[in-house]
Design an enzyme around this catalytic site. Sequence first.
Site, PDB file in Angstrom:
ATOM      1  N   ASP A  86       0.881  -1.171   0.000  1.00 20.64           N
ATOM      2  CA  ASP A  86       0.000   0.000   0.000  1.00 20.64           C
ATOM      3  C   ASP A  86       0.918   1.220   0.000  1.00 20.64           C
ATOM      4  O   ASP A  86       1.777   1.348   0.894  1.00 20.64           O
ATOM      5  CB  ASP A  86      -0.845   0.051   1.279  1.00 20.64           C
ATOM      6  CG  ASP A  86      -1.951  -0.981   1.320  1.00 20.64           C
ATOM      7  OD1 ASP A  86      -2.020  -1.831   0.420  1.00 20.64           O
ATOM      8  OD2 ASP A  86      -2.738  -0.943   2.294  1.00 20.64           O
ATOM      9  N   HIS A 142       4.774  -7.563  -0.118  1.00 20.50           N
ATOM     10  CA  HIS A 142       4.391  -8.833  -0.742  1.00 20.50           C
ATOM     11  C   HIS A 142       5.071  -8.976  -2.101  1.00 20.50           C
ATOM     12  O   HIS A 142       5.502  -7.992  -2.700  1.00 20.50           O
ATOM     13  CB  HIS A 142       2.873  -8.896  -0.886  1.00 20.50           C
ATOM     14  CG  HIS A 142       2.146  -8.875   0.433  1.00 20.50           C
ATOM     15  ND1 HIS A 142       1.438  -9.960   0.908  1.00 20.50           N
ATOM     16  CD2 HIS A 142       2.040  -7.912   1.383  1.00 20.50           C
ATOM     17  CE1 HIS A 142       0.915  -9.657   2.088  1.00 20.50           C
ATOM     18  NE2 HIS A 142       1.267  -8.409   2.395  1.00 20.50           N
ATOM     19  N   SER A 228       8.794   3.509   5.124  1.00 17.56           N
ATOM     20  CA  SER A 228       9.887   3.497   4.174  1.00 17.56           C
ATOM     21  C   SER A 228       9.374   3.486   2.748  1.00 17.56           C
ATOM     22  O   SER A 228       8.254   3.879   2.471  1.00 17.56           O
ATOM     23  CB  SER A 228      10.805   2.313   4.424  1.00 17.56           C
ATOM     24  OG  SER A 228      12.052   2.557   3.806  1.00 17.56           O
TER      25      SER A 228
END
Length: 270
Positions: A86, A142, A228
């Site tokens: 995201d 992911h 990050s």
Amino acid sequence: MMKRLLRLLTELSSRKWVSRLTGRFANSRMSRKLIPTFAKSYGIRIEEAEKHISEYMSLNDFFTRRLKPGARTIADGVDLLVSPVDALITGMGPIEEGLLLNVKGQDYTLKELLHQSPHLQKYKRGYYWVLYLSPTDYHRIHSPVSGQTVESEHVPGKVYPVNDFGLKHMPRVLSRNERLITYIRHAYGEVSVVKVGALNVSSIRYVDDKVMPQYERGEELAYFEFGSTVVLLTENHTFDPRKELHVGDKVKMGEPLGLLHCKPAPESKA
């Protein structure tokens, strides 16, 4: 003058010992009291979290939370590259002769970003995405493809902020910060997932502290302990981006970024 002062303060606060102290507190039970305030301040959708907010033992435990099953949809299709996180898109575009051009006004070379890896030749005419995770975002990373792990590398470095200020005003942030790089071979070529550490904690960890030999699209790869950026690279001539995505757009983990395809066959000489 103010910009110089902010840069100086950032330089001074980017020491590893500062990150270690911050990390120690974020992992302590004492920090647990800050979770409700933290979640409210950043507008975090706590209803998506795997557990109730009261079940998290520390601020970092909450920050690295998993989501409930089904909270994100992984786009289906062997030829899709999906977002690993995201994030806010802070840079994107074709890589031109090994250069990532105009990432918040700065150019980066593959040589510095990938720490002079022999893999960099595969990406000199590829495509790049710079995906910034703010404190609001879900912070697990992911796999953007299904494929086999070719190599992984940990690159020690600084812990400068990778937010808008850091990318604009700190020199070479993406290639000076600590990085964890994973190369994954998929059906059409290779991708590089560059996890870039940031100010305050800078811990980037593989799930279960190990690199898996292969990943399915959408499978957990790693996670950040505090915010990050991920730089995602595709191999030369193997990717076409979605035309409706632009710098400044938000993407969700599992959302398609574009189509992967085989390299064009070289033209035969008459």
